[in-house]
Design an enzyme around this catalytic site. Structure first.
Site, PDB file in Angstrom:
ATOM      1  CE1 TYR A 171       0.724   1.700   4.239  1.00 30.27           C
ATOM      2  CE2 TYR A 171       1.031  -0.675   4.427  1.00 30.27           C
ATOM      3  CZ  TYR A 171       1.215   0.594   4.919  1.00 30.27           C
ATOM      4  OH  TYR A 171       1.918   0.785   6.086  1.00 30.27           O
ATOM      5  CG  PHE A 228       0.000   8.993   5.775  1.00 26.97           C
ATOM      6  CD1 PHE A 228      -0.187   7.705   6.241  1.00 26.97           C
ATOM      7  CD2 PHE A 228      -0.989   9.564   4.982  1.00 26.97           C
ATOM      8  CE1 PHE A 228      -1.330   6.987   5.925  1.00 26.97           C
ATOM      9  CE2 PHE A 228      -2.141   8.849   4.663  1.00 26.97           C
ATOM     10  CZ  PHE A 228      -2.305   7.552   5.128  1.00 26.97           C
ATOM     11  CG  ASP A 229       3.102   3.786   6.509  1.00 23.59           C
ATOM     12  OD1 ASP A 229       4.304   3.576   6.270  1.00 23.59           O
ATOM     13  OD2 ASP A 229       2.378   2.973   7.122  1.00 23.59           O
ATOM     14  CB  ILE A 252      -8.724   2.761   9.155  1.00 21.60           C
ATOM     15  CG1 ILE A 252      -8.231   2.509   7.729  1.00 21.60           C
ATOM     16  CG2 ILE A 252      -7.660   3.461   9.994  1.00 21.60           C
ATOM     17  CD1 ILE A 252      -7.870   3.766   6.962  1.00 21.60           C
ATOM     18  CE1 TYR A 285      -5.091   5.524  12.079  1.00 23.85           C
ATOM     19  CE2 TYR A 285      -5.100   6.363   9.818  1.00 23.85           C
ATOM     20  CZ  TYR A 285      -4.678   5.430  10.753  1.00 23.85           C
ATOM     21  OH  TYR A 285      -3.848   4.401  10.373  1.00 23.85           O
ATOM     22  CG  PHE A 322      -4.708   3.928   2.118  1.00 26.13           C
ATOM     23  CD1 PHE A 322      -3.457   3.614   2.633  1.00 26.13           C
ATOM     24  CD2 PHE A 322      -5.628   4.571   2.927  1.00 26.13           C
ATOM     25  CE1 PHE A 322      -3.138   3.937   3.935  1.00 26.13           C
ATOM     26  CE2 PHE A 322      -5.316   4.898   4.240  1.00 26.13           C
ATOM     27  CZ  PHE A 322      -4.058   4.578   4.745  1.00 26.13           C
TER      28      PHE A 322
END
Length: 299
Positions: free
Chosen positions: A218, A228-229, A248, A274, A291
């Site tokens: 991902y 962010f990741d 999530i 979140y 994502f």
């Protein structure tokens, strides 16, 4: 709850009885009840051996942790197992492993006290079950050789994976721009929850089942394209049990919609991500997220 349970499981690992195995219920050195489910011939693991194993943690009929989420196989040097009057310091999994040989599968029970119940967030559970599979037993020399091979393979995989990041980043930013302008609206699928997604490639496999472990790559970003990741930078897929609330809500819903082998982009509203608080400092309050995911497998 999940992080506390993981810490508990690791504490169990870090916390010999020699007996002939069988299908009956037996007790470890500190009284934890266990049953050998699959009994293979061979010597039991002993102090100083490196044990290669997997385990799942069950509370009643629910799987609450699967070690495969962290690593395909746990590798651990068996310490000396001693009797203790303080059962909070006992080591159910290690005490079980000392009664197992290569290829064995077994279940050991762990009666938990009120403090542990609070730590893991399951107040109505009095006992946990650990399902353990002893995959292999290695000497220190064999373990060291395995680590050298794994390190080489891991570094090569990371290098290949990281090389893909710039192109993925470019693609997701373009998808976000098209989403904002409405250019890709004909490709957009919406669900009743508010999740929106675009399927870039439909996989040939079946859709993953609820409760099964799903492996994905991902790339996650904010709606302005700020990363962010991502899993590619680490060179390692991310695995999680589908539909168990360990990711999530947008992920649990979205991944369940994709056959194995699919590639898609999720546009996840903050209520399915979140929430109002976000996840500071990387994810601000009330952040809708994007994502790009590739669903690689399920087991």
């Amino acid at each position: 709850m999940k992080s506390n349970l993981l810490l508990l499981c690791l504490a169990v690992l870090l916390g010999s009885v020699s007996c002939k195995k069988g299908g009956s219920v037996k007790s470890t050195i500190n009284g934890h009840k266990y049953t050998i489910v699959q009994d293979e011939n061979g010597p039991n693991a002993k102090e100083g051996d490196y044990v290669y194993f997997t385990y799942m943690v069950r509370a009643k009929d629910s799987v609450v942790f699967n070690s495969a989420m962290q690593a395909p196989v746990i590798k651990f040097k068996l310490p000396k197992i001693e009797k203790t009057d303080d059962l909070t310091k006992s080591q159910p999994i290690l005490e079980l492993l000392i009664n197992m040989s290569k290829g064995d599968s077994a279940t050991v029970s762990h009666v938990i006290d009120e403090n542990v119940k609070k730590q893991i967030g399951i107040p109505d559970i009095s006992q946990l079950e650990y399902d353990v599979k002893l995959v292999d037993i290695k000497t220190e020399a064999e373990y060291t050789a395995d680590m050298e091979v794994e390190a080489k393979e891991r570094n090569e995989k990371i290098a290949v994976s990281q090389a893909l990041v710039p192109e993925i980043e470019k693609s997701i930013k373009m998808t976000i721009e098209d989403f904002k302008s409405g250019k890709n609206k004909d490709q957009l699928i919406s669900t009743e929850s508010g999740l929106k997604y675009i399927v870039h490639t439909t996989g040939s496999g079946a859709k993953p089942e609820i409760g099964k472990l799903v492996s994905v790559n991902y790339y996650g970003s904010l709606m302005d394209g700020t990363r962010f990741d991502d899993s590619w930078s680490r060179g390692q897929e991310f695995s999680f049990p589908l539909g168990q609330g360990q990711v999530i809500k947008g992920w649990d819903e979205g991944v369940a919609l994709l056959p194995i082998g699919s590639k898609a982009t999720f546009f996840i509203p903050y209520a399915l991500a979140y929430g109002e608080a976000g996840s500071p400092p990387t994810i601000p309050a009330k952040s809708d997220l994007v994502f790009y995911v590739e669903v690689n497998g399920s087991k």
